[in-house]
Design a protein around this motif. Structure first.
Motif, PDB file in Angstrom:
ATOM      1  N   VAL A 747       0.905  -0.960   0.081  1.00 43.59           N
ATOM      2  CA  VAL A 747       0.050  -0.090  -0.135  1.00 43.59           C
ATOM      3  C   VAL A 747       0.822   1.445  -0.169  1.00 43.59           C
ATOM      4  CG1 VAL A 747      -1.623   1.443   1.453  1.00 43.59           C
ATOM      5  CG2 VAL A 747      -2.063  -1.241   1.119  1.00 43.59           C
ATOM      6  N   ASP A 748       1.966   1.375   0.796  1.00 44.05           N
ATOM      7  CA  ASP A 748       2.993   2.514   0.717  1.00 44.05           C
ATOM      8  C   ASP A 748       3.609   2.781  -0.526  1.00 44.05           C
ATOM      9  OD1 ASP A 748       2.159   2.990   3.436  1.00 44.05           O
ATOM     10  OD2 ASP A 748       4.050   1.986   4.248  1.00 44.05           O
ATOM     11  N   ALA A 749       4.169   1.556  -1.291  1.00 46.48           N
ATOM     12  CA  ALA A 749       4.810   1.907  -2.516  1.00 46.48           C
ATOM     13  C   ALA A 749       3.769   1.959  -3.617  1.00 46.48           C
ATOM     14  CB  ALA A 749       5.608   0.466  -2.682  1.00 46.48           C
ATOM     15  N   ALA A 750       2.662   1.102  -3.718  1.00 49.68           N
ATOM     16  CA  ALA A 750       1.884   1.269  -4.830  1.00 49.68           C
ATOM     17  C   ALA A 750       0.509   2.119  -4.746  1.00 49.68           C
ATOM     18  CB  ALA A 750       1.424  -0.480  -5.129  1.00 49.68           C
ATOM     19  N   LEU A 761      -4.314  -4.909  -7.474  1.00 54.64           N
ATOM     20  CA  LEU A 761      -3.511  -5.923  -6.588  1.00 54.64           C
ATOM     21  C   LEU A 761      -3.453  -5.620  -5.255  1.00 54.64           C
ATOM     22  CD1 LEU A 761      -0.008  -6.004  -8.531  1.00 54.64           C
ATOM     23  CD2 LEU A 761      -1.827  -7.761  -8.325  1.00 54.64           C
ATOM     24  N   ILE A 762      -3.756  -4.454  -4.635  1.00 53.34           N
ATOM     25  CA  ILE A 762      -4.076  -4.144  -3.522  1.00 53.34           C
ATOM     26  C   ILE A 762      -5.291  -4.519  -3.056  1.00 53.34           C
ATOM     27  CG2 ILE A 762      -4.479  -2.121  -1.765  1.00 53.34           C
ATOM     28  CD1 ILE A 762      -2.347  -0.704  -3.288  1.00 53.34           C
ATOM     29  N   ALA A 763      -6.163  -4.619  -3.797  1.00 54.45           N
ATOM     30  CA  ALA A 763      -7.587  -5.083  -3.524  1.00 54.45           C
ATOM     31  C   ALA A 763      -7.543  -6.482  -3.307  1.00 54.45           C
ATOM     32  CB  ALA A 763      -8.730  -4.653  -4.415  1.00 54.45           C
ATOM     33  N   ALA A 782     -10.865  -6.160  -7.210  1.00 58.50           N
ATOM     34  CA  ALA A 782      -9.817  -6.658  -7.822  1.00 58.50           C
ATOM     35  C   ALA A 782      -9.869  -7.134  -9.203  1.00 58.50           C
ATOM     36  CB  ALA A 782      -9.145  -7.830  -6.848  1.00 58.50           C
ATOM     37  N   ILE A 783     -11.055  -7.928  -9.499  1.00 60.68           N
ATOM     38  CA  ILE A 783     -11.342  -8.537 -10.828  1.00 60.68           C
ATOM     39  C   ILE A 783     -11.500  -7.209 -11.824  1.00 60.68           C
ATOM     40  CG2 ILE A 783     -13.046  -9.880 -12.043  1.00 60.68           C
ATOM     41  CD1 ILE A 783     -13.175 -11.601  -9.558  1.00 60.68           C
TER      42      ILE A 783
END
Length: 928
Positions: A747-750, A761-763, A782-783
């Motif tokens: 979460v911090d990076a993306a 991807l986070i979801a 996500a999907i």
């Protein structure tokens, strides 16, 4: 030599240009023969052509395509040409166990021919019948392909029997392919395939595929004309030569070692030999130039050319063509030094082009000549635009040899070394660097030399030392040359990214901090802003750096396409693009970067750019493209001393999910990472291993690989890709605390990127770690986001995870829908381990995966037939385009319909999407 092979299906994909010279029509003829045999028919084919035209390569291709066939090989040898039936023995030795089924006359004749019994000379008619009977017995289990190479060297007894057999195959499913240089009566009546020189476009493609850098256009065209497009001679022209040896064509023919001595040269008059030396010294083959030079040298133009042509050595037409391309270098090297210098002096006086005049003049003098040296330097950049950095390196190197001024000599040697780096000529870089050390070295020059040595260390696999050398050089340059110092910081930053914790000195943080000490430019250029953004990424984190990174990448995309800036800053700008979580934008930048590097001869960049591009293509599910890029990267790497891990193959192996196939690529990557100071290679292996193990459901073993990958070069490239793997592996291994920490880092990076890919991807990861009513919403998000992002592998995996969750939640009907979609998508992508995981889960919730036979992927030829059928062509039209019969087209279509589970052409459009590249399967699947 006796060889028998049971062939497996050959890999499909783009034809290997460096191997075949793009002989697509000829390959189509061979494909038709093999398909005919495999279908139960028979054919015989004589492949004729001069030495080097590719007959053996085409015969090898035939054997490779013979999936499911038994393959027998025969090779003629000069030393066996007088041994009766020696060639036939090669063919029949593996079949002798069937001899007991022959009639008595046939068996006796065969035994007499092979020396297995004593008696009178055998009846050759009975021998021919015996061979036919053996072939028929051998095809009882599977069809047979007999490959006969160098037929011209077979003993005549064997040649006659094989010719007899080839015309009397009857109903036996046998293919006979003969490779021969000459016309022989024994092969009369067989289908004929004559190999001639490659057409100009294919010859250019062959040269481009095998040469590390561009050639001067006139030199290239002359090479093609003089070799007549002969593939072996085209490949032989540059074999074993470095880019600087070739100097983009300027270095020919002096770089070529003499391959033959023709006594006819010794019989020429002195004037004719001088004319021939002039022709050999000019790589462009321009008749008018050589004749002008000859006239200035006082040669009799009415007799000398005629004498050379009468001797059969060269032809003076629109271009001067040596009758044997190897003769050019022999004539040049056979001349005395004095005669060669005189030839170059005459050519320099006669040539109009300033670059060629400077080059010929430089080769005509021995003592220091400041005017000649200055002319070379002025011509260097223009020469670079035609012959790449190799030409510029050669020009600067020769200029340094012709000046007596120590300061100019050092400066030009450094320029030669820097251009040598760009074309991957590391031997030349070392030579020029040693010469620099021999002269007086001012501080700016000493710093430039250190920078050259640092870049060479990084590129040749001495990565541990590179960041320290490059940082030291940048700091030493700062007081004297701010622009070179800034360049040095960027190069040092890139080296530190690849080297990681394996550095012997400073790492990314130290280099980023040092870069901030560089005085600010009054009007910051793009490279200045790039350096600032990359330093911020390391020191301040993604949230602070991303706006600057986005501004820089947008600026490069908008203004730098095709410019020298984009070539100079290709590597570090990729780091900026990768941190933005925008795969499509990153793909566009890498694709353009690769094209520029190819066109400009920047061989030092090309392998790395291609490796990154291949890895990204694999990650995006474009397997066929990734395979092609992997091959090109390996070819470019082999042309230099660079040590580069097979990044694209590592990525493909992880996604495919077969440990046995992945193991050799992983081992190579880990070895090169440890031994050559490339921590990023070890990160790639760990990331791919985590993907592989997650696909297999072996999450306990996936987790340490994912965590190891995530800890290297934090917040950059593959370390970020490893975080979703760590989340999945940790959750499935019962380590929720580890999963949450990995999610927090992701979460911090993306998160600040705000793209569908990053948020998707986070979801997906949140769906794994969350509980209660929020879980399903995360799966849906996500999907949807990953589908919009166009990342097919990540999207398919999101559906797999959702299907697994639905099954666990007691909703089997809904789970089956998701798992069916996930299974089909993963199978199409070649992600076999994940597809099998989906199949098992589908079975567990009462579903059944659609059957996908192992041969569901279409071959090259089937894909081409399908594309033409989709376009509405008739069988006859398809056959005419592909050099096969309409009957064979119909046979192909039946196989295509069976593989795709359809019954007519009308249904093709609904189940098949056929791109221009070969190797296509159901639902648009690209295969390697």
């Amino acid at each position: 030599m006796i060889k028998e092979e049971a062939r497996q299906p050959a890999a499909t994909g783009r034809p290997d240009i460096a191997r075949f010279g793009n002989r697509v029509p000829e390959q189509a003829v061979v494909n038709d023969l093999v398909e005919t045999v495999r279908a139960g028919g028979n054919r015989s084919l004589a492949v004729r052509g001069e030495r080097g035209m590719g007959k053996t390569t085409l015969l090898e291709y035939a054997a490779e395509q013979a999936a499911g066939c038994r393959v027998l090989r025969v090779t003629g040898h000069q030393y066996e040409a007088r041994l009766a039936f020696a060639g036939l023995h090669q063919l029949c030795a593996p079949l002798l166990p069937f001899a007991d089924a022959l009639t008595v006359p046939q068996r006796e004749a065969l035994h007499l021919a092979f020396g297995l019994s004593a008696g009178p000379e055998p009846d050759r008619f009975h021998i021919g019948l015996a061979v036919l009977a053996l072939l028929a017995k051998a095809t009882a289990e599977r069809p047979l392909l007999c490959v006969v190479d160098d037929h011209q060297w077979l003993d005549r007894a064997s040649a006659r029997v094989l010719g007899f057999v080839a015309r009397r195959l009857g109903e036996i499913p046998v293919g006979l392919v003969f490779g021969t240089r000459a016309d022989h009566d024994e092969l009369t009546g067989l289908d004929d395939l004559r190999l001639t020189g490659l057409p100009d476009p294919d010859a250019r493609a062959l040269l481009a595929a095998t040469m590390p850098g561009p050639l001067d256009e006139r030199v290239r065209d002359h090479i093609i004309a003089e070799t007549g497009g002969n593939p072996a001679e085209l490949l032989g022209i540059t074999r074993g030569l470095s880019p600087v040896d070739l100097a983009g064509g300027f270095g020919l023919p002096g770089a070529l070692a003499p391959e033959l001595h023709d006594p006819r040269v010794d019989d020429l008059t002195a004037d004719a030999r001088t004319l021939l030396t002039l022709a050999a010294a000019d790589p462009t083959g321009e008749t008018s130039l050589v004749l002008r030079a000859a006239m200035r040298s006082g040669l009799p133009l009415h007799t000398a050319p005629r004498a050379v042509e009468k001797a059969g050595l060269a032809v003076f037409a629109d271009r001067i063509r040596f009758c044997d391309p190897r003769l050019r270098s022999s004539v040049y090297h056979a001349a005395t030094d004095q005669d060669r210098r005189a030839a170059h002096r005459a050519l320099a006086d006669a040539v109009i082009d300033a670059d060629w005049r400077a080059w010929h003049r430089a080769l005509s003098v021995v003592e220091p000549d400041e005017e000649a040296a200055s002319d070379l330097v002025r011509a260097a950049e223009q020469a670079r635009s035609r012959g790449g950095p190799a030409a510029a390196s050669a020009f600067f190197g020769r200029a340094a040899a012709l000046t007596a001024d120590p300061e100019r000599r050092v400066a030009w040697l450094l320029s030669a070394a820097e251009h040598g780096l760009r074309c991957g000529a590391f031997d030349s870089v070392r030579d020029h660097s040693h010469l620099v050390l021999a002269g007086p070295l001012a501080e700016p020059h000493a710093a430039r030399l250190e920078q050259v040595r640092g870049r060479a260390a990084f590129l040749t696999g001495q990565g541990g030392a590179a960041p320290g050398l490059l940082l030291s050089a940048a700091e030493r340059l700062a007081p004297h040359d701010r622009e070179r110092a800034r360049d040095g910081y960027l190069i040092a930053w890139t080296a530190a990214l690849y080297v990681g914790a394996l550095t012997d000195g400073p790492g990314l943080k130290e280099i980023s901090a040092a870069a901030r000490t560089l005085p600010a430019a009054s009007r910051p250029a793009l490279p200045d802003r790039l350096l600032d953004a990359l330093a911020a990424l390391v020191l301040d984190g993604s949230r602070s750096a991303l706006p600057r990174l986005r501004e820089v990448t947008d600026a490069f995309t908008a203004t730098a396409a095709g410019t020298s800036d984009e070539l100079r800053w290709g590597w570090p700008v990729q780091a900026a693009a990768g941190a933005l979580w925008d795969p499509r934008g990153w793909l566009g930048m890498l694709t353009r970067q690769a094209g520029l590097a190819r066109a400009n001869g920047d061989v030092h960049q090309l392998p790395i750019v291609l490796a990154e591009l291949g890895t990204l293509r694999a990650w995006m599910g474009e397997v066929a493209a990734a395979e092609r890029l992997a091959v090109e990267s390996e070819t470019a790497t082999a042309a230099t001393e660079m040590r580069l891990a097979p990044y694209a193959r590592i990525a493909m192996a992880g996604l495919r999910g077969d440990p046995a196939l992945a193991r050799p690529h992983f081992r190579i990557g880990a070895y090169l990472g440890r031994s050559h100071g490339q921590e990023v290679a070890m990160t790639a292996v760990n990331w791919a291993a985590a993907v592989l193990r997650n696909g297999l459901g072996d999450h306990d073993r996936a987790l340490p690989h994912a965590l190891d990958a995530a800890e290297t070069s934090p917040a950059l490239f593959l370390s970020l890709w490893a975080l979703p793997e760590a989340v999945e592996a940790a959750v499935r291994s019962g380590r929720p605390d580890v999963a949450r920490k990995a999610l927090d880092r992701l979460v911090d990076a993306a998160g600040p990127a705000g793209t569908d890919h990053a948020d998707g991807l986070i979801a997906r990861c949140r769906a794994l770690v969350s509980e209660g009513t929020t879980t399903e919403g995360c799966h849906h998000e996500a999907i949807a986001r990953l589908e919009r992002a166009g990342l097919r592998p990540d999207h398919a995996r999101a559906r797999l995870l959702y299907g697994e969750w639905l099954h666990a939640a007691g909703r089997p009907a809904e789970a089956r829908t998701e798992l069916h979609a996930a299974h089909d998508a993963l199978a199409d992508l070649g992600m076999d381990a994940f597809a099998e995981r989906a199949r098992r889960e589908l079975s567990a919730c009462g579903g059944r995966a659609r059957r996908r036979p192992e041969d569901a992927t279409l071959t090259d030829q089937e894909a081409q037939v399908a594309r033409l059928a989709l376009d509405g062509h008739t069988n006859a039209e398809i056959g005419a385009q592909m050099f096969i019969s309409a009957r064979t087209v119909e046979w192909h279509l039946r196989k295509i319909f069976t593989k795709l589970n359809i019954s007519s052409r009308k249904e093709l459009k609904g189940v098949l999407s056929v791109p221009a590249s070969h190797g296509v399967g159901a639902k648009g699947r690209d295969e390697t």
